[in-house]
Write a protein that holds these residues in place. Structure first.
Motif, PDB file in Angstrom:
ATOM      1  N   GLU A  13      -3.885  54.415  46.960  1.00  0.00           N
ATOM      2  CA  GLU A  13      -4.592  53.365  47.194  1.00  0.00           C
ATOM      3  C   GLU A  13      -3.952  52.755  48.344  1.00  0.00           C
ATOM      4  O   GLU A  13      -3.353  51.892  48.577  1.00  0.00           O
ATOM      5  N   ILE A  15      -5.543  49.107  48.785  1.00  0.00           N
ATOM      6  CA  ILE A  15      -4.288  48.004  49.481  1.00  0.00           C
ATOM      7  C   ILE A  15      -2.823  47.503  49.327  1.00  0.00           C
ATOM      8  O   ILE A  15      -2.292  47.262  50.407  1.00  0.00           O
ATOM      9  N   ILE A  16      -2.442  49.155  48.419  1.00  0.00           N
ATOM     10  CA  ILE A  16      -0.874  49.871  48.310  1.00  0.00           C
ATOM     11  C   ILE A  16      -0.806  50.776  49.980  1.00  0.00           C
ATOM     12  O   ILE A  16       0.215  49.633  50.507  1.00  0.00           O
ATOM     13  N   TYR A  86       6.274  58.988  38.075  1.00  0.00           N
ATOM     14  CA  TYR A  86       7.354  59.879  36.874  1.00  0.00           C
ATOM     15  C   TYR A  86       8.542  60.517  37.700  1.00  0.00           C
ATOM     16  O   TYR A  86       7.965  61.600  38.319  1.00  0.00           O
ATOM     17  N   PRO A 108       5.840  50.837  41.430  1.00  0.00           N
ATOM     18  CA  PRO A 108       6.137  50.452  42.803  1.00  0.00           C
ATOM     19  C   PRO A 108       7.112  50.919  43.489  1.00  0.00           C
ATOM     20  O   PRO A 108       8.646  50.500  42.731  1.00  0.00           O
TER      21      PRO A 108
ATOM     22  N   GLU B 375      -1.650  57.558  30.542  1.00  0.00           N
ATOM     23  CA  GLU B 375      -3.050  58.005  31.175  1.00  0.00           C
ATOM     24  C   GLU B 375      -3.165  56.101  31.231  1.00  0.00           C
ATOM     25  O   GLU B 375      -3.209  55.694  32.832  1.00  0.00           O
ATOM     26  N   HIS B 378      -0.128  54.285  32.949  1.00  0.00           N
ATOM     27  CA  HIS B 378      -0.259  54.274  33.694  1.00  0.00           C
ATOM     28  C   HIS B 378      -0.745  54.004  34.904  1.00  0.00           C
ATOM     29  O   HIS B 378      -0.758  53.525  36.410  1.00  0.00           O
ATOM     30  N   LYS B 381      -0.265  50.131  35.370  1.00  0.00           N
ATOM     31  CA  LYS B 381       0.628  50.158  36.001  1.00  0.00           C
ATOM     32  C   LYS B 381       0.107  50.603  37.582  1.00  0.00           C
ATOM     33  O   LYS B 381       0.794  49.313  38.315  1.00  0.00           O
ATOM     34  N   ASN B 382       0.158  51.414  37.760  1.00  0.00           N
ATOM     35  CA  ASN B 382      -1.085  51.297  39.248  1.00  0.00           C
ATOM     36  C   ASN B 382      -2.265  49.770  39.969  1.00  0.00           C
ATOM     37  O   ASN B 382      -1.374  49.235  40.536  1.00  0.00           O
ATOM     38  N   ASN B 385       0.206  47.433  39.977  1.00  0.00           N
ATOM     39  CA  ASN B 385       0.856  47.082  42.076  1.00  0.00           C
ATOM     40  C   ASN B 385      -0.001  47.403  42.893  1.00  0.00           C
ATOM     41  O   ASN B 385       0.363  46.669  44.248  1.00  0.00           O
ATOM     42  N   VAL B 386      -1.684  47.547  42.576  1.00  0.00           N
ATOM     43  CA  VAL B 386      -2.502  47.150  43.291  1.00  0.00           C
ATOM     44  C   VAL B 386      -2.653  45.553  43.051  1.00  0.00           C
ATOM     45  O   VAL B 386      -2.809  45.549  45.036  1.00  0.00           O
ATOM     46  N   TRP B 415       5.064  42.507  38.863  1.00  0.00           N
ATOM     47  CA  TRP B 415       5.919  44.354  39.172  1.00  0.00           C
ATOM     48  C   TRP B 415       6.525  44.412  37.921  1.00  0.00           C
ATOM     49  O   TRP B 415       7.044  45.314  37.388  1.00  0.00           O
ATOM     50  N   LYS B 422       5.642  51.167  32.747  1.00  0.00           N
ATOM     51  CA  LYS B 422       5.893  52.420  33.095  1.00  0.00           C
ATOM     52  C   LYS B 422       6.779  52.425  32.581  1.00  0.00           C
ATOM     53  O   LYS B 422       6.791  54.395  31.621  1.00  0.00           O
ATOM     54  N   TYR B 425       4.815  54.129  29.905  1.00  0.00           N
ATOM     55  CA  TYR B 425       4.509  56.610  29.550  1.00  0.00           C
ATOM     56  C   TYR B 425       5.170  56.593  29.637  1.00  0.00           C
ATOM     57  O   TYR B 425       5.451  58.126  29.399  1.00  0.00           O
ATOM     58  N   GLU B 426       6.847  56.475  29.996  1.00  0.00           N
ATOM     59  CA  GLU B 426       7.649  56.522  30.380  1.00  0.00           C
ATOM     60  C   GLU B 426       8.554  57.548  28.217  1.00  0.00           C
ATOM     61  O   GLU B 426       8.842  58.771  28.524  1.00  0.00           O
TER      62      GLU B 426
END
Lengths: 123, 577
Positions: A13, A15-16, A86, A108, B375, B378, B381-382, B385-386, B415, B422, B425-426
């Motif tokens: 990613e 940006i990250i 995960y 994160p 998915e 997920h 969430k990603n 974070n970005v 966050w 997160k 999905y868990e």
């Protein structure tokens, strides 16, 4: 954080990756190479010296972080800090355990936790 | 002999006949020994003879015996006259005919009885007489007599029936059943047959027999109702047979342990080309040696058969195999039924191979859907974070610590939301997360991200497991963000070791209670949270009251205490599942 460390940051990613690199440099990291694929990580590890690798498990290419770490382990003993979304996944745990990672961080990633992990590897 | 005035002289035979002595009789008059009912006739005959209108008379009459009984006698009388024609005496010859008369009476009574029977019979009785041509061949028959039952069914009186030729009466030449009746007459053997009369629209059971030479009787019973019943039964049988044969399930009948009948579908299902390949065999010959549960097919089948025979209908899944050995997944129901004195079992076998495949497909689709949802969570969430990382980068690039702080706060909130996804999905059910785990992780994340502030804050948690939907989890996360942010900004102005206690519990009414307390400087005197200009407080109140429809209260007893209480949306009040 111990100043002047050379860190290979494997994160797809953009940006990250940028944010983490910026923070690591701000925290005193001497050199931070950023790559987005497992293949590039293996290539970098072969050609450049690093004190440690910060590795995202999920990567852009065909090779995932665990496989890249295993490949690198074959020719170089560099501590690896894993980052994953995960952390509870049994398959993931079963795969990373034999690689004896220096740390496994949850994404994160809390930057302070990452610094703490880096510090413990470096000392 | 008797005189015209009635004196009697008789021979010993007559004396014996009446049980009198000759002396007795001499003292009696003719009238004394004549039956009172017959005296008038006797007197009339005597007068006729005396008047000379007849030379002799013969009659049947009764005499009275000494013992009071009467006898019947055939009486012949002549009147003897002297030479001048004057009556001398009656000369009477008497024969005792009592036995004959009684026999005749008995015969008549018998005939009367039979006639009554003949008339009263429900059965139609017709008496016929053969009609032969010159060559002696029977060509027709004549109706001699018939009973009332025939009159009724023919709708005409016997006068219009008698003496008619059958060919004429029935309007057919030759008349009905001529050959059959000819045979009955010839062989003198009764015949029984069923007949349908088209004009009457009725069925009869007929018996024909010879009752005197050249004559025969027919006794017919109307069996139309019985015939109708038989036809109905036959139709029903055909109907059920069709049902049986056209059913999509295999239907079998068993006696003992073996099949004794089956429908077409059974043969197709078990891959048999004819019933002989199926009937006479027990069900375990159409099963693999062992069932999926590990039991021997033979033992298990016998147990199930015994239970069904004992009266408990059985329904179970069974692994069969076809004649060629290929497997056949089936659902079987076994019911006992009693026909006559025998207990049978009815087995209905349904091929559930398709259904199993279908169920597996649904399971696969469900699994796929779950994977997709995970998915999506997920990726969400990603992406968050970005966004967080993007803001951090920008904030640092600006180089203004005040702006960096603002960005930092926003990143924390993003966050916090990413953490909900997160957790989703868990989680096992994809719709709810455990608020205890979420608060615990979020507290760790927030204290971590605030380490830079230099205030070491320890967090003590006392949390109950409460599953909540995403709609409740997101505002909860933002509320904790505001509260932590307040702690780091205001609670410890002089630094030092701070402590935050969070308690999460379920109230009796199902509402969620969240207590957040720090050991900082506390709230200023006269603090009114509704009159705060800070965006943080306004956000907090809005989140609790507006979004969660809950209540918020502040207290200041050594530090700051905030108590939040909110109901869970409908369908989630139940809590643990």
């Amino acid at each position: 954080m111990k100043p002047g460390l050379a860190i290979l940051l494997v994160e797809d990613e953009a940006i990250i990756a940028m944010d983490l690199r910026f923070r690591l440099i701000s925290a005193g990291c001497g050199r931070c190479r950023v790559v987005s694929t497992g293949e590039a990580a293996v290539a970098s590890a072969e050609t450049e010296p690093f004190d440690m690798i910060v590795m995202d498990n999920h990567l852009a290419g065909a090779m995932d972080g665990i496989e890249a770490a295993a490949r690198i382990r074959d020719f170089k003993d560099i501590p690896v800090i894993f980052m994953t979304g995960y952390p509870q996944d049994e398959v993931y745990l079963a795969k990373t355990r034999p690689l004896r990672p220096a740390a496994c961080l949850d994404k994160p990633v809390i930057f302070e936790d990452l610094i703490a992990a880096i510090d413990s590897v470096a000392s | 002999m008797s005189s015209p005035s009635g004196e009697i002289q008789a021979n010993p035979a007559f004396c014996d006949m009446l049980g009198y002595t000759a002396g007795d009789l001499r003292r009696l008059n003719l009238r004394d020994i004549t039956h009172p009912e017959d005296w008038a006739e006797t007197a009339r005959i005597m007068n006729e003879l005396l008047a000379g209108r007849v030379p002799s008379a013969r009659s049947v009459g009764r005499f009275l015996r000494k013992d009071g009984k009467s006898i019947w006698a055939d009486v012949s009388t002549v009147l003897r006259r002297d030479d001048k024609g004057r009556p001398l005496h009656f000369f009477t010859t008497i024969y005792d005919i009592t036995d004959r008369i009684e026999a005749e009476e008995a015969l008549m009574a018998s005939e009367r009885r039979f006639h009554v029977l003949f008339e009263a019979m429900k059965e139609i009785v017709v008496l016929h007489e053969e009609v032969r041509d010159a060559a002696g061949r029977m060509v027709d028959y004549r109706i001699v007599d018939c009973n009332r039952a025939f009159e009724e069914i023919a709708g005409m009186s016997r006068d219009r029936v008698r003496n008619r030729l059958a060919s004429d009466f029935y309007g057919s030449d030759p008349p009905p059943y001529l050959d059959r009746y000819a045979e009955v007459l010839e062989r003198e053997r009764p015949a029984f047959f069923e007949a349908f009369s088209a004009p009457m629209g009725r069925h009869f059971s007929v018996s024909a027999f010879v009752f005197s030479p050249g004559r025969f009787a027919t006794v017919s019973t109307d069996i139309t109702e019985r015939k109708k019943m038989e036809n109905r039964l036959r139709e029903d049988e055909a109907k059920y047979r069709t049902l049986f044969e056209s059913a999509d399930d295999a239907i079998q009948l068993m006696r003992g342990d073996v099949f004794i009948d089956c429908n077409e579908r059974s043969l197709r299902m078990f891959g048999c080309s004819g019933k002989e390949e199926f009937i006479g065999r027990p069900p375990w010959e159409f099963s693999p040696p062992v069932q999926p549960d590990g039991r021997a097919s033979k033992d298990k089948a016998r147990d199930l058969i015994a239970a069904a025979k004992a009266g408990a209908p059985q329904r179970f899944t069974w692994r069969h195999c076809r004649l060629d050995g290929s497997p056949l997944e089936a659902e079987v129901s076994l019911n006992s039924l009693t026909l006559g004195n025998e207990v049978y079992l009815q087995a209905i076998v349904r091929d559930i191979g398709d259904r199993k495949t279908h169920e597996e497909e649904i399971q696969r689709a469900l699994k796929e859907k779950e994977t997709l949802i995970r998915e999506v969570y997920h990726r969400t969430k990603n992406n968050m974070n970005v966004i967080g990382a993007m803001l951090s980068l920008r904030a640092r690039a600006l180089g203004d610590p005040r702006i960096a702080d603002i960005f930092h706060e926003i990143v924390d909130r993003i966050w916090g939301m990413a953490l909900v996804h997160k957790k989703l999905y868990e989680s096992g059910d994809l719709h709810r997360i455990d608020l205890r785990e979420y608060i615990s992780d979020l507290a760790g994340q927030l204290t971590g991200s605030h380490k830079a502030t230099g205030i070491p804050v320890s967090v003590k948690l006392d949390l109950e497991e409460i599953p909540v939907p995403i709609d409740a989890a997101i505002p909860c996360g933002m509320i904790l963000n505001e509260l932590f942010s307040n702690v780091f900004k205001h609670a410890f102005p002089g630094g030092g070791a701070g402590e935050v206690r969070i308690r999460l519990a379920r109230a009796g009414d199902g509402a969620v209670e969240l207590d957040f307390r720090d050991n900082g400087i506390g709230l200023p005197p006269g603090f009114d949270f509704r009159n705060q200009t800070s965006l943080g407080f306004q956000t907090l109140v809005m989140l609790v009251e507006h979004q969660l429809l809950g209540e918020i209260a502040f207290g200041a007893d050594r530090g700051c205490a905030c108590r939040i209480r909110f109901p869970l949306p409908r369908g989630h009040e139940g809590g643990h599942e």
